[in-house]
Motif scaffolding. Structure first.
Motif, PDB file in Angstrom:
ATOM      1  N   HIS A  53      -6.964  -5.613 -11.449  1.00  0.00           N
ATOM      2  CA  HIS A  53      -7.201  -4.329 -10.801  1.00  0.00           C
ATOM      3  C   HIS A  53      -7.284  -4.464  -9.281  1.00  0.00           C
ATOM      4  N   ILE A  60       2.956   3.372  -6.154  1.00  0.00           N
ATOM      5  CA  ILE A  60       2.446   3.153  -7.507  1.00  0.00           C
ATOM      6  C   ILE A  60       3.569   2.581  -8.358  1.00  0.00           C
ATOM      7  N   HIS A 106       0.835  -1.200   0.000  1.00  0.00           N
ATOM      8  CA  HIS A 106       0.000   0.000   0.000  1.00  0.00           C
ATOM      9  C   HIS A 106       0.871   1.252   0.000  1.00  0.00           C
ATOM     10  N   GLU A 109      -2.473   6.981  -2.765  1.00  0.00           N
ATOM     11  CA  GLU A 109      -3.740   6.568  -3.385  1.00  0.00           C
ATOM     12  C   GLU A 109      -3.668   5.224  -4.110  1.00  0.00           C
ATOM     13  N   HIS A 110      -2.502   4.603  -4.149  1.00  0.00           N
ATOM     14  CA  HIS A 110      -2.351   3.389  -4.948  1.00  0.00           C
ATOM     15  C   HIS A 110      -1.784   2.226  -4.139  1.00  0.00           C
ATOM     16  N   THR A 111      -1.894   1.043  -4.743  1.00  0.00           N
ATOM     17  CA  THR A 111      -1.276  -0.162  -4.202  1.00  0.00           C
ATOM     18  C   THR A 111      -0.551  -0.867  -5.339  1.00  0.00           C
ATOM     19  N   ASP A 134       2.941   6.832  -3.330  1.00  0.00           N
ATOM     20  CA  ASP A 134       1.676   7.432  -3.761  1.00  0.00           C
ATOM     21  C   ASP A 134       0.588   6.855  -2.863  1.00  0.00           C
ATOM     22  N   ARG A 194       5.042   2.044 -12.136  1.00  0.00           N
ATOM     23  CA  ARG A 194       4.963   2.547 -13.503  1.00  0.00           C
ATOM     24  C   ARG A 194       6.144   2.021 -14.303  1.00  0.00           C
ATOM     25  N   GLU A 251       1.005   2.170 -16.344  1.00  0.00           N
ATOM     26  CA  GLU A 251       1.343   1.036 -15.487  1.00  0.00           C
ATOM     27  C   GLU A 251       2.192   0.043 -16.273  1.00  0.00           C
TER      28      GLU A 251
END
Length: 183
Positions: A120, A59, A56, A76-78, A74, A61, A147
């Protein structure tokens, strides 16, 4: 004889854990990096266990002009990946060399997955929390906005990454990954 082989494969070094989120999620790539061969004897393979996990607050990329990803913080991302157990200090040294100066090794907490959902993360069932080492990408400007696609990597690039003579071709032994202080 089996006990004798097992004893010789072990050392007094403490074992370490890591969270792999890119090419190293494939055991054959890990073996190529750490043992210079995509296949290893069973006695070595049994020392390492790969379990699906989630990190958690990060992010993943794609790195520009590369086959591999990087992660950055980040909230907001996992990130989906593999929790790898049974790593030795020698394994970590080879991984630091492999990752190079673009990455910093940090200690993080990941959640093991009791059930893996879709791409997802829908349907994931999180379980036990574990501490692990992870390689965080330092040059965010070198990351694409998209991603990194694990399935595309396995389909199109994996074969290149499991050749011992290919893995270290672009690595600089004078610039291994840095190691951040433990959290």
């Amino acid at each position: 004889m089996a006990n004798q082989e097992q004893a010789s494969a072990q050392s007094d070094d403490p074992v370490h854990c890591a969270f792999f989120y890119g090419t190293l999620m494939v055991p054959e790539v890990f073996n190529t990096v750490c043992y210079n061969n995509k296949t290893v004897p069973d006695i070595i393979a049994r020392q390492h266990k790969f379990t699906p996990a989630i990190l958690h607050g990060y992010i993943r990329r794609r790195v520009k002009f590369a086959d591999y990803p990087g992660i950055t913080e980040d909230a907001e991302h996992t990130v989906f990946g593999m929790f790898a157990e049974g790593l030795t200090k020698a394994n970590l040294d080879k991984l630091d060399y492999f990752e190079g100066a673009e990455y910093e090794r940090r200690t993080v907490k990941v959640k093991l997955l009791e059930k893996v959902g879709d791409v997802h993360g829908e349907g994931n069932v999180e379980g036990e929390e574990k501490e692990a080492q992870v390689y965080v990408f330092l040059l965010e400007q070198h990351l694409e906005q998209k991603e990194w696609d694990f399935e595309e990597f396995k389909r199109d690039k994996l074969k290149l990454w499991t050749r011992g003579d290919h893995i270290f071709a672009d690595c600089d032994p004078d610039k291994p990954a840095t190691v951040a202080a433990a959290v």
